[in-house]
Scaffold this motif. Sequence first.
Motif, short mmCIF file in Angstrom:
data_model
loop_
_atom_site.label_atom_id
_atom_site.label_comp_id
_atom_site.label_asym_id
_atom_site.label_seq_id
_atom_site.Cartn_x
_atom_site.Cartn_y
_atom_site.Cartn_z
N ASP A 1 0.86 -1.19 0.00
CA ASP A 1 0.00 0.00 0.00
C ASP A 1 0.89 1.23 0.00
OD1 ASP A 1 -3.00 -0.93 0.77
OD2 ASP A 1 -1.54 -2.20 1.77
N LEU B 1 -5.80 8.33 2.05
CA LEU B 1 -5.43 6.97 1.64
C LEU B 1 -4.68 6.18 2.69
CD1 LEU B 1 -4.22 8.02 -1.91
CD2 LEU B 1 -6.37 6.85 -1.37
N ASP B 2 -4.07 6.86 3.67
CA ASP B 2 -3.28 6.19 4.70
C ASP B 2 -2.34 5.14 4.10
OD1 ASP B 2 -2.32 5.36 7.18
OD2 ASP B 2 -4.04 4.05 7.57
N PRO B 3 -1.46 5.56 3.17
CA PRO B 3 -0.53 4.58 2.60
C PRO B 3 0.58 4.24 3.58
CG PRO B 3 0.00 6.77 1.79
CD PRO B 3 -1.23 6.91 2.66
N GLU B 4 1.29 3.14 3.32
CA GLU B 4 2.40 2.77 4.20
C GLU B 4 3.59 3.70 3.97
OE1 GLU B 4 2.60 -1.41 4.53
OE2 GLU B 4 4.58 -1.39 5.49
#
Lengths: 402, 402
Positions: B223, B332-335
């Motif tokens: 992600d 989106l709260d990506p990694e």
Amino acid sequence: MSAPLHKARPAGQGRALPDTQQGMRRRNLSRVLHTVRDDGPLSRAAVASRIGLTRAAVSTLVDELIRTGLLEELGPERPGRVGRPGSALAVSGRGPAGIGAEVGVDHLAVCAVDLRGEVRARAVRHVPNRDRSAEPVLGELTELIHRVTAEAEGEGLWPAGLAVAVPGLVARDARTVVRAPNLGWLDTDLGALLPEKLPLTVANEANFGALAELWLGEDTPRDFLHVSAEIGIGAAVVVDGRVLHGNRGFAGELGHVPVWPDGPSCACGGRGCLEQYAGEEAVLRAAGLEPGEDRVGLLAGRAEQGDAAVRRALHDAGTALGIALTGAVNLLDPENVVLGGALSGLSPWLLPSLRSELARRTAGPSCPVSVSALGPQGPLLGAAHSVVRAVLDDPAAVAERG
Amino acid sequence: MSAPLHKARPAGQGRALPDTQQGMRRRNLSRVLHTVRDDGPLSRAAVASRIGLTRAAVSTLVDELIRTGLLEELGPERPGRVGRPGSALAVSGRGPAGIGAEVGVDHLAVCAVDLRGEVRARAVRHVPNRDRSAEPVLGELTELIHRVTAEAEGEGLWPAGLAVAVPGLVARDARTVVRAPNLGWLDTDLGALLPEKLPLTVANEANFGALAELWLGEDTPRDFLHVSAEIGIGAAVVVDGRVLHGNRGFAGELGHVPVWPDGPSCACGGRGCLEQYAGEEAVLRAAGLEPGEDRVGLLAGRAEQGDAAVRRALHDAGTALGIALTGAVNLLDPENVVLGGALSGLSPWLLPSLRSELARRTAGPSCPVSVSALGPQGPLLGAAHSVVRAVLDDPAAVAERG
């Protein structure tokens, strides 16, 4: 039942678990159940032709679903048809039920939904939960859960799981509320404070609202952005029929997208976040009103009466929403945007400026914005239906638990 | 091979096609091939134990993969092991190859990648494509494709498909460039202008860059947000190892996220879009430089030499990137966020202000930002590998074509 579909992560490419006869049987059980639910009552032969398996294979699957109480036979179909009369199948109105619950800033609610999708029991209590610690709130919620469950059991249903909608960020474990600013909860494990016997899923209210829209809304596309509000502003990004959770489970924080980067400070650490312009309290402040209990009702009532300050505040909130949504639409290219939850009640005064802002910032046709017909009921219904969906998606798991 | 994995839409919930023995065999063929590719050389027994199928089942699958030229036997394993010596299996260095191509504003490039992931042939031509119509550009690209294909065929490979990276928006048909502002292309069907014999996939360069990062990068999470630039600023949103395409195929338009909503007008119809502050031409303008051919090289060179105006322009671009990424990260709260493509070459001067902006707008730990090691090679490699992945993900489809 431990992993409802909407939070299951699909297996990695190529290296997933092996395909087995057992896995194939489980998936085909689900296909039969979904088909009867969506298109039933249907005979075994009609199910077979719809899903492309042989009549014999379908009969075996149907027998298993009847044995575990998920399907029922309605008796022989009406005569006059060609061939031996088949018995029509329908999804059972008894058997497993989904228990949905909602912790709101001003209320608690619980309902039970059967496999057919009907609400069979419901309880609501208006109670100010603001800055109230989790123990008493969840104690009261547990009472409501017991009451609704008992009522459902009286009708031959049994609770297959509990899903709880909260106004806050939930960790990927789907139990822990990491932060719910308006309740004042931090890193709270709801699992420890709710009935132990039921498989539990906790999620942000915007996510359950979006799922309700997906499952119960009219013509909802599989790619959309669902925006809702309960003091804060939340959103759920739905991609191909699944809610995007993000790495920590925090996706959808539309309320903290910067709108005017040099604007007022926000509790999140940022400046000029959407919430500073379009959150319920910001709008009340802009309109010169005191935040009370029924904030949306107050704003809607005043706007209805033509209160110029309230209308101007809602117009400006719509503009800020339009700017933040322009960014979201450019990033996600959803099929549409749905205003749900509390925002749906304010939409007549938010939508004109929201839509014009979105349109003037887009060269091509701009993204359509619609209003949820479910309104504030969305999160509670979405929670209960998420449990029902998990049963429909893996009926064999229920049989194993029964 | 008509639908590479990264653009396939997963089937709808519950009502997908029935699971059949045939489908199961196809998926298990893919699991065997992926396992040997990732962990090989391996014996049949080792493959069986890794994927949890019986040795007999695996042997049948392996035989089929050898017959279609995707696996090869390296001869008996070294003696001394317990039991009958098995023959070690490896992915073939002959057989199908992925042809990747890239249309850049200043260059054309083509490469061939084998099933093992090795680049076996490559051709690059520097040519100004700005505002040049599609026919001559794709005519020249076709020449390069023929040259690279002939070279690959000389090594026993055959082209399994062609994937083309373009600096523009591509429709969901994965053939039509809807808009490529810097090439001046509008609604151009590349399929009609490229070699007919090869199955074709066209995608935005940022999407292929992100896939390259996912498949070839070190410890890339599943992600993440991949940001790249070639005059415009593009991004790809990767969720659970898949690029998010959006309803029309236009997701990832980070360049048109509003940063200062009352800022300068943008060609997209908006105002104050990220591209107005952090696009290559905006940065050159802010630094008082003329846009030429090697824009990134010019900026990097001047910044390296300590040119204050260039450094300030890059610092400001980093700030704008940080504001736009704050919004994207909240949604989106990506990694993590990866800077790729041309941006990777400017990262020493963009990153400090970008990171500090992101950090000061986030209450908790902010999202890590890293720089792609693939740099400008990403999109071309991602294109070629997407064809290879499609073979690995459904080897049976190749056998049917062969």
